[in-house]
Each structure stands twice: as C-alpha cells, then as structure tokens.
Design a protein around this motif. Sequence first.
Motif, PDB file in Angstrom:
ATOM      1  N   UNK A 276       0.839  -1.191   0.000  1.00  0.00           N
ATOM      2  CA  UNK A 276       0.000   0.000   0.000  1.00  0.00           C
ATOM      3  C   UNK A 276       0.877   1.245   0.000  1.00  0.00           C
ATOM      4  N   UNK A 277       0.502   2.245  -0.800  1.00  0.00           N
ATOM      5  CA  UNK A 277       1.238   3.503  -0.721  1.00  0.00           C
ATOM      6  C   UNK A 277       1.052   4.126   0.672  1.00  0.00           C
ATOM      7  N   UNK A 278       1.955   4.974   1.033  1.00  0.00           N
ATOM      8  CA  UNK A 278       1.871   5.634   2.345  1.00  0.00           C
ATOM      9  C   UNK A 278       0.667   6.566   2.400  1.00  0.00           C
ATOM     10  N   UNK A 279       0.482   7.394   1.361  1.00  0.00           N
ATOM     11  CA  UNK A 279      -0.553   8.427   1.397  1.00  0.00           C
ATOM     12  C   UNK A 279      -1.366   8.442   0.102  1.00  0.00           C
ATOM     13  N   UNK A 280      -2.668   8.596   0.251  1.00  0.00           N
ATOM     14  CA  UNK A 280      -3.573   8.792  -0.876  1.00  0.00           C
ATOM     15  C   UNK A 280      -3.979  10.262  -0.837  1.00  0.00           C
ATOM     16  N   UNK A 281      -3.715  10.998  -1.903  1.00  0.00           N
ATOM     17  CA  UNK A 281      -4.058  12.416  -1.973  1.00  0.00           C
ATOM     18  C   UNK A 281      -5.420  12.579  -2.648  1.00  0.00           C
TER      19      UNK A 281
ATOM     20  N   UNK B 121     -15.580 -10.572  -1.598  1.00  0.00           N
ATOM     21  CA  UNK B 121     -14.513  -9.597  -1.838  1.00  0.00           C
ATOM     22  C   UNK B 121     -14.070  -9.019  -0.500  1.00  0.00           C
ATOM     23  N   UNK B 122     -12.764  -8.958  -0.299  1.00  0.00           N
ATOM     24  CA  UNK B 122     -12.200  -8.344   0.896  1.00  0.00           C
ATOM     25  C   UNK B 122     -11.642  -6.977   0.505  1.00  0.00           C
ATOM     26  N   UNK B 123     -12.115  -5.957   1.199  1.00  0.00           N
ATOM     27  CA  UNK B 123     -11.730  -4.577   0.909  1.00  0.00           C
ATOM     28  C   UNK B 123     -10.726  -4.087   1.947  1.00  0.00           C
ATOM     29  N   UNK B 124      -9.840  -3.192   1.503  1.00  0.00           N
ATOM     30  CA  UNK B 124      -8.872  -2.550   2.396  1.00  0.00           C
ATOM     31  C   UNK B 124      -8.658  -1.122   1.910  1.00  0.00           C
ATOM     32  N   UNK B 125      -8.053  -0.331   2.761  1.00  0.00           N
ATOM     33  CA  UNK B 125      -7.722   1.033   2.382  1.00  0.00           C
ATOM     34  C   UNK B 125      -6.734   1.011   1.215  1.00  0.00           C
ATOM     35  N   UNK B 126      -6.823   2.000   0.356  1.00  0.00           N
ATOM     36  CA  UNK B 126      -5.923   2.096  -0.791  1.00  0.00           C
ATOM     37  C   UNK B 126      -4.543   2.599  -0.382  1.00  0.00           C
ATOM     38  N   UNK B 127      -4.439   3.216   0.792  1.00  0.00           N
ATOM     39  CA  UNK B 127      -3.163   3.730   1.304  1.00  0.00           C
ATOM     40  C   UNK B 127      -3.233   3.756   2.821  1.00  0.00           C
ATOM     41  N   UNK B 128      -2.081   3.922   3.453  1.00  0.00           N
ATOM     42  CA  UNK B 128      -2.035   3.960   4.917  1.00  0.00           C
ATOM     43  C   UNK B 128      -2.740   5.187   5.475  1.00  0.00           C
ATOM     44  N   UNK B 129      -2.688   6.302   4.754  1.00  0.00           N
ATOM     45  CA  UNK B 129      -3.355   7.521   5.216  1.00  0.00           C
ATOM     46  C   UNK B 129      -3.938   8.261   4.026  1.00  0.00           C
ATOM     47  N   UNK B 130      -4.845   9.162   4.325  1.00  0.00           N
ATOM     48  CA  UNK B 130      -5.504   9.956   3.292  1.00  0.00           C
ATOM     49  C   UNK B 130      -5.214  11.417   3.576  1.00  0.00           C
ATOM     50  N   UNK B 131      -4.813  12.142   2.549  1.00  0.00           N
ATOM     51  CA  UNK B 131      -4.556  13.568   2.707  1.00  0.00           C
ATOM     52  C   UNK B 131      -5.598  14.338   1.912  1.00  0.00           C
ATOM     53  N   UNK B 132      -6.303  15.214   2.620  1.00  0.00           N
ATOM     54  CA  UNK B 132      -7.333  16.034   1.990  1.00  0.00           C
ATOM     55  C   UNK B 132      -6.757  17.381   1.585  1.00  0.00           C
ATOM     56  N   UNK B 133      -7.345  18.014   0.581  1.00  0.00           N
ATOM     57  CA  UNK B 133      -6.897  19.364   0.240  1.00  0.00           C
ATOM     58  C   UNK B 133      -7.293  20.322   1.364  1.00  0.00           C
TER      59      UNK B 133
END
Length: 179
Positions: free
Chosen positions: A6-11, A81-93
Amino acid sequence: MPTDDHPETFHVTTDEQLRAVSNLTRHRIMAALRFEPATITQIAERVGLAKGSSSYHVRLLERAGLIKVVRTRKVRGVTERYYAMAARSIELPDPGEGGPDVLMRHAVADLEASPADGERQVRMAHLRLTDEQFAELGARLNALADEFRELSDPALPDTSLVFALFHPAPVKNPEGEIK
C-alpha cells in the motif's frame, strides 16, 4: 496494514473523492478497514449498518479509489470480496478560508459517539509560539503519531488520535478592527 504494497498516502484530488470521504458513514467504513481487510458483511457488522447500506457506501469508496479489493474467495458459489484502504493515510486538500474541515468534523462526531463512561483524553491549549516553535511542535506531534501508529496491533481496541495545530482567525471588534 493488510499488505506492505500500500502507498503511504492517498491524496484526495477530485470532487468525487472529496464527496466520498466527506460522508461520516464512509469515514467510519474506512476506519473499520484501517488495519485489516473485510467483506461487505464484516464491514456492516463493524460499523452497525444494514448490509445493503454497507454495500452502497463501499461501492462509492471503491469507485473513488479510496478503498480497493485486496483478495477474493469463493464461498458456496459466491465470490466474497475483501476490501482494504488504498493507502495507509488519506490527505485532503486544504478546505480554504472559512471552509469546513472534514476530518475535524468527523473526529468530533466520533468523539461525541464514543461511550460517555469510556476512557478518553481531550485537551485544548492556547499557545503563543514563534514560527519555528510552531513548526517544531507540528513535526513532533506528527512523529509521535507515526511512532504509535507503528505500534498499532489489530487485535487491540481502536483508539483515535486527533490533533489540530493552527493559527486561529484574527478576532475583530464590533467596529470591524482586528484586535
């Protein structure tokens, strides 16, 4: 986290993503997927939703790219289907001047929904800091949060840490002058 790829951050960059993450129910679904993947049924149980509602919100999160299918398995002819977060954290604008801070609103809603007799630590401090002190405090808070995130064990109860370090808007007196 479920997997190390997983990427660290999803922007969050699109309106669709912002709408998806702005909903309190979807925020809680993402929190339920923070440490381990889950099926629609498991998500519904963890968040306290009907399975159909859970499915609807998961589809919106998946379409926005915030969560993803990380594995599947056949159970009596049906694919789970097993779902998970796309990244470790999410960064909002940044919300922009006067705009709502979605994460803080969700944090306050989660705090208000937490058991009144549960253990919690809430504190607010008003400080006067130089720019350097402000930057140092922000860096130390982030480092501390990262340190404890690495210690997180999915077998332990959820704990939320929320902090906001900011310069409040200037206060205006009745004549419109800034104090």
